[in-house]
Scaffold this motif. Structure first.
Motif, PDB file in Angstrom:
ATOM      1  N   LYS A   4     -69.037 -29.790  -1.121  1.00 24.44           N
ATOM      2  CA  LYS A   4     -68.126 -29.970  -2.400  1.00 24.44           C
ATOM      3  C   LYS A   4     -69.202 -30.041  -3.588  1.00 24.44           C
ATOM      4  N   HIS A  29     -66.358 -25.850  -1.634  1.00 25.07           N
ATOM      5  CA  HIS A  29     -65.223 -26.028  -2.235  1.00 25.07           C
ATOM      6  C   HIS A  29     -65.695 -26.647  -3.722  1.00 25.07           C
ATOM      7  N   PHE A  31     -65.055 -27.622  -7.613  1.00 25.47           N
ATOM      8  CA  PHE A  31     -64.336 -28.411  -8.613  1.00 25.47           C
ATOM      9  C   PHE A  31     -64.916 -28.018  -9.931  1.00 25.47           C
ATOM     10  N   THR A  47     -61.016 -25.650  -8.102  1.00 23.49           N
ATOM     11  CA  THR A  47     -60.039 -26.761  -8.077  1.00 23.49           C
ATOM     12  C   THR A  47     -60.276 -27.225  -9.351  1.00 23.49           C
ATOM     13  N   SER A  65     -60.421 -39.605 -12.084  1.00 23.92           N
ATOM     14  CA  SER A  65     -59.080 -39.612 -11.786  1.00 23.92           C
ATOM     15  C   SER A  65     -58.289 -38.152 -11.424  1.00 23.92           C
ATOM     16  N   GLN A  66     -58.960 -37.127 -11.293  1.00 23.89           N
ATOM     17  CA  GLN A  66     -58.566 -35.990 -10.626  1.00 23.89           C
ATOM     18  C   GLN A  66     -59.152 -35.660  -9.436  1.00 23.89           C
ATOM     19  N   ILE A  67     -60.323 -36.381  -8.922  1.00 28.25           N
ATOM     20  CA  ILE A  67     -61.007 -35.774  -7.675  1.00 28.25           C
ATOM     21  C   ILE A  67     -60.154 -36.670  -6.871  1.00 28.25           C
ATOM     22  N   PRO A  68     -59.854 -35.960  -5.530  1.00 21.55           N
ATOM     23  CA  PRO A  68     -59.204 -36.583  -4.388  1.00 21.55           C
ATOM     24  C   PRO A  68     -59.913 -37.745  -3.639  1.00 21.55           C
ATOM     25  N   ALA A  69     -59.212 -38.950  -3.550  1.00 20.67           N
ATOM     26  CA  ALA A  69     -60.326 -39.982  -3.066  1.00 20.67           C
ATOM     27  C   ALA A  69     -60.901 -39.513  -1.918  1.00 20.67           C
ATOM     28  N   SER A  70     -61.806 -40.197  -1.542  1.00 12.73           N
ATOM     29  CA  SER A  70     -63.017 -40.178  -0.510  1.00 12.73           C
ATOM     30  C   SER A  70     -63.660 -38.900  -0.343  1.00 12.73           C
ATOM     31  N   THR A  71     -63.586 -38.067  -1.551  1.00  8.30           N
ATOM     32  CA  THR A  71     -64.560 -36.823  -1.635  1.00  8.30           C
ATOM     33  C   THR A  71     -65.848 -37.392  -1.707  1.00  8.30           C
ATOM     34  N   PHE A 119     -67.959 -41.119  -5.207  1.00  2.00           N
ATOM     35  CA  PHE A 119     -67.949 -39.431  -5.108  1.00  2.00           C
ATOM     36  C   PHE A 119     -69.450 -38.948  -4.736  1.00  2.00           C
TER      37      PHE A 119
END
Length: 234
Positions: A4, A29, A31, A47, A65-71, A119
């Motif tokens: 990521k 992946h 972002f 993303t 706030s826009q990154i999925p939790a646990s990333t 993160f």
């Protein structure tokens, strides 16, 4: 498990080239941040984190706030920049404040919130795209003065990166400062620097992205806090 990567400032110039290059690898992946609520549709593999203004005080909160939790982010590359042309006869307060904010204040808050949100962790890499224009040693009479905000904000950015590296080294997070090369972008053209492209060996953002990605692959905690120019000083 995918690797990521977060590119801050991914809609144009070097950031767009980096996002496109990384997203070509199916194991990545990517972002990417966009100031607009409607990012480029051509970059569908990315993303998008939208409405991200790197000059705003809540930039860090808006990103996390826009990154999925646990990333868990392997790499964060902060490429966002702004160049407001100035001369001694016409200094510009608002341009300078914007340049300092984007280059030297925003990275602190972005990295702070990414770390506090979990993160970034041991083994993560943070790359702050800087510039040799921030070098005091390289400034001399031939190049002249002016462009105070641009050059000084890059010098400040280098110090910010060094300080972040000291705070994050105990966590195993490496911070690098990189001059990607003199580039043929709308930003350099917009301040009239396109006249120096040929003599200065300017490269395209895609070329700069290739060398930067190669550098990131070899960058680790042993090099944290250091300033690098993968393409050399030109």
């Amino acid at each position: 498990m995918s690797t990521k990567i977060l590119i801050v400032g991914a809609t144009r110039g070097l950031g767009a080239s980096l996002a496109n290059l990384y997203s070509k690898n199916p194991s990545n992946h990517v972002f990417g941040t966009s100031r607009s609520s409607s990012p480029p549709s051509s970059q569908s593999k990315i993303t998008w984190l939208t409405g991200i203004d790197v000059s705003a005080s809540d930039v860090g909160q808006n990103i996390v706030s826009q990154i999925p939790a646990s990333t868990k982010l392997s790499t964060v590359i902060i490429t966002a920049g702004y160049f407001g042309f100035e001369t001694f006869d016409n200094p510009d307060w608002e341009k300078e404040a914007k340049m300092y904010t984007i280059s030297a204040i925003s990275p602190v808050f972005i990295v702070h919130h990414l770390v506090k949100a979990g993160f970034l962790d041991k083994g993560s890499k943070v790359i702050i795209v800087s510039s040799e224009s921030g070098s005091i040693t390289l400034r001399h009479e031939k190049e002249g003065g002016g462009n105070y905000g641009h050059h000084a904000s890059k010098a400040a950015s280098n110090m910010v990166g060094k300080l972040l590296s000291l705070d994050l080294k105990p966590k195993g997070i490496a911070v690098g400062l990189v001059h990607p090369g003199f580039m043929r972008t709308e930003m350099t053209k917009g301040v009239g620097f396109d006249k120096y492209w040929d003599d200065g060996g300017a490269v395209t953002p895609d070329e700069a992205a290739q060398s930067l990605v190669s550098f990131v692959e070899t960058f680790d905690i042993s090099k944290t806090g250091e300033y690098w120019a993968p393409r050399g000083p030109r």
